[in-house]
Design a protein around this motif. Structure first.
Motif, PDB file in Angstrom:
ATOM      1  N   GLU A 179      -5.179  65.334  -0.881  1.00 52.24           N
ATOM      2  CA  GLU A 179      -6.875  65.280   0.300  1.00 52.24           C
ATOM      3  C   GLU A 179      -7.525  66.695   0.898  1.00 52.24           C
ATOM      4  O   GLU A 179      -8.444  67.024   1.386  1.00 52.24           O
ATOM      5  CB  GLU A 179      -6.778  64.598   1.193  1.00 52.24           C
ATOM      6  N   GLN A 280     -11.446  59.424  -8.443  1.00 54.28           N
ATOM      7  CA  GLN A 280     -11.117  58.624  -7.370  1.00 54.28           C
ATOM      8  C   GLN A 280     -12.511  59.486  -6.505  1.00 54.28           C
ATOM      9  O   GLN A 280     -12.961  58.793  -5.264  1.00 54.28           O
ATOM     10  CB  GLN A 280     -10.025  59.656  -6.578  1.00 54.28           C
ATOM     11  N   VAL A 281     -12.997  60.453  -6.652  1.00 55.46           N
ATOM     12  CA  VAL A 281     -14.114  61.308  -5.823  1.00 55.46           C
ATOM     13  C   VAL A 281     -15.120  60.403  -5.739  1.00 55.46           C
ATOM     14  O   VAL A 281     -16.187  60.370  -4.825  1.00 55.46           O
ATOM     15  CB  VAL A 281     -14.671  62.677  -6.284  1.00 55.46           C
ATOM     16  N   TYR A 282     -15.877  59.870  -7.461  1.00 52.93           N
ATOM     17  CA  TYR A 282     -17.351  59.654  -7.941  1.00 52.93           C
ATOM     18  C   TYR A 282     -17.000  57.665  -6.908  1.00 52.93           C
ATOM     19  O   TYR A 282     -17.721  56.791  -7.461  1.00 52.93           O
ATOM     20  CB  TYR A 282     -17.434  59.527  -8.298  1.00 52.93           C
ATOM     21  N   ALA A 346     -22.134  61.249  -1.511  1.00 50.47           N
ATOM     22  CA  ALA A 346     -20.690  61.793  -0.540  1.00 50.47           C
ATOM     23  C   ALA A 346     -19.215  61.881  -2.271  1.00 50.47           C
ATOM     24  O   ALA A 346     -18.878  63.052  -1.683  1.00 50.47           O
ATOM     25  CB  ALA A 346     -19.945  60.194  -0.322  1.00 50.47           C
ATOM     26  N   GLY A 347     -19.854  61.819  -3.365  1.00 49.65           N
ATOM     27  CA  GLY A 347     -19.360  62.258  -3.955  1.00 49.65           C
ATOM     28  C   GLY A 347     -19.703  63.935  -4.529  1.00 49.65           C
ATOM     29  O   GLY A 347     -18.153  64.489  -4.190  1.00 49.65           O
ATOM     30  N   GLN A 349     -20.483  65.507  -2.081  1.00 48.10           N
ATOM     31  CA  GLN A 349     -19.663  67.052  -1.093  1.00 48.10           C
ATOM     32  C   GLN A 349     -18.611  66.863  -1.539  1.00 48.10           C
ATOM     33  O   GLN A 349     -18.036  68.042  -0.955  1.00 48.10           O
ATOM     34  CB  GLN A 349     -20.316  66.719  -0.435  1.00 48.10           C
ATOM     35  N   SER A 350     -18.128  65.921  -1.430  1.00 48.51           N
ATOM     36  CA  SER A 350     -15.969  66.073  -2.115  1.00 48.51           C
ATOM     37  C   SER A 350     -15.589  66.909  -2.804  1.00 48.51           C
ATOM     38  O   SER A 350     -14.923  67.453  -3.322  1.00 48.51           O
ATOM     39  CB  SER A 350     -15.181  64.468  -1.773  1.00 48.51           C
ATOM     40  N   ALA A 353     -16.774  70.584  -2.160  1.00 50.47           N
ATOM     41  CA  ALA A 353     -15.280  70.720  -1.186  1.00 50.47           C
ATOM     42  C   ALA A 353     -13.973  70.943  -1.913  1.00 50.47           C
ATOM     43  O   ALA A 353     -13.677  71.905  -2.048  1.00 50.47           O
ATOM     44  CB  ALA A 353     -15.125  69.580   0.132  1.00 50.47           C
ATOM     45  N   ARG A 354     -13.557  70.579  -2.998  1.00 43.50           N
ATOM     46  CA  ARG A 354     -12.305  71.166  -3.517  1.00 43.50           C
ATOM     47  C   ARG A 354     -13.119  72.336  -4.413  1.00 43.50           C
ATOM     48  O   ARG A 354     -11.785  72.628  -4.554  1.00 43.50           O
ATOM     49  CB  ARG A 354     -12.612  69.617  -4.529  1.00 43.50           C
TER      50      ARG A 354
END
Length: 372
Positions: A179, A280-282, A346-347, A349-350, A353-354
């Motif tokens: 995470e 996981q992300v989407y 949201a996906g 954005q995640s 961030a990665r």
């Protein structure tokens, strides 16, 4: 001062190359100078489809697989031994790397190329080398000779490789479900596997199932049974696999596959880190095509522990059985997908961030290496 990075991405699996192209584009956007090397002409062509020019270091080192992506351990060990001990192979590559990287701030080894493992122990070079690897891949590498060699020799191999990894400037261990940026100590870091940012959904590119099989999948009967199983489940599919390039309904490479997967009802792929990270992300269900690869078996176990929505199918040489497995798994997961709300924003954005976390860490390590 502009950070200068040499990125060596092994072409044994496309996950290494996908990670490389994501990070190289992000690093260049952040102002770094990045040169990329890979280990096969096919890998070079794959990276070129993403706008990355990557000369081949040499093709002597490669993990060996059969046409159903099962790892051939004896052939792999033989190939690695020839690479390490024949003077025209690893030593030649080390000499070339020394010339290419003489002015570099950081040499990225993604993942476990023997030449950079060895250079990571050498004075001068060891303070420029970063080893990047999946958590499950390191476990599989260290256990490579368990049950094959006498226990003392297997443990000696694991200690030597562990020493090579630890001697370098730094290590980044990644996992599809990490995470945040964690640190075991000041030189070892944990980051989530980077993921491509999905483009907005496109009606003409929408499919129920996004299928990706890496180039080691070449068995035509497996491909036909998988396609038939998805058809039986009433699902349209977008199918990508270099091993099936030119086959009806398949394409070799699709630079936009991650976007297709992010908007599909379900994903179908072997359980590599990249595919699992996208799921996981989407928040997409995933059908996992399990083969004989130790690290991928570990990934399946981790997906189960984490509650990632998935089903496992296994090829046993029976096309009708595999077709039924795929149809049952796809039908069940497609039903679940219709009840899961997944926000593409949201996906994205995640995913951003990665990639940002990796970019920041690599640039920081350039400065760290320059100070040592």
């Amino acid at each position: 001062m502009t950070p200068h990075i040499i990125y060596l991405a092994t072409a044994d699996a496309r996950g290494h190359l996908m990670r490389a192209q994501l990070l190289v584009h992000a690093l260049r956007k952040a102002g770094a100078q990045v040169e990329v090397l890979t280990t096969s002409e096919a890998g070079r062509r794959f990276l070129a489809s993403f706008g990355i020019d990557a000369p081949v270091l040499s093709q002597h080192y490669a993990v060996q697989f059969d046409e159903r992506q099962n790892m051939l351990r004896r052939a792999t060990n033989r190939n690695v031994a020839h690479y390490v001990f024949r003077p025209t192979r690893m030593l030649y590559d080390i000499d070339r790397l020394r010339l290419v990287a003489r002015n570099a701030d950081l040499l990225v080894n993604d993942s476990f190329h023997p030449a950079l493992l060895f250079m990571g122990m050498l004075p001068g070079w060891r303070r420029k080398i970063l080893h990047v690897y999946g958590a499950s891949l390191k476990t599989a590498l260290l256990a490579n000779f368990d049950g094959v060699l006498p226990r003392v020799l297997g443990r000696t191999f694991a200690r030597i490789v562990g020493w090579q990894i630890d001697a370098a400037l730094s290590c980044i261990e990644h996992d599809f479900a990490y995470e945040a940026d964690g640190a075991a100590d000041s030189r070892r870091f944990q980051l989530p596997t980077p993921v491509a940012l999905a483009s907005p959904p496109s009606p003409e590119r929408h499919h129920d199932a996004a299928v990706y099989l890496n180039p080691h999948f070449r068995d035509a009967s497996l491909a036909d049974a998988l396609t038939a199983g998805l058809d039986d489940a009433g699902l349209t599919s977008h199918r990508v696999g270099e091993g099936y390039a030119g086959r009806a309904g398949w394409q070799g490479v699709d630079p936009n596959w991650a976007s297709c997967a992010a908007h599909a009802r379900l994903i179908v792929s072997a359980p590599g880190m990249a595919a699992l990270a996208i799921a996981q992300v989407y928040r997409r269900p995933i059908v996992l095509v399990l083969t004989d690869q130790p690290e991928q078996a570990s990934n399946v176990a981790r997906a189960k522990r984490l509650g990632l929505l998935h089903r496992v199918v296994t090829w046993r040489g029976d096309a009708d059985d595999f077709r039924r497995q795929v149809a049952d798994a796809a039908h069940e997961l497609a039903h679940h997908a219709d009840t899961v709300h997944a926000s593409s924003a949201a996906g994205r954005q995640s995913a951003q961030a990665r990639v940002d976390a990796w970019t920041e860490r690599l640039i920081a390590l350039c400065a760290s290496g320059a100070r040592t």
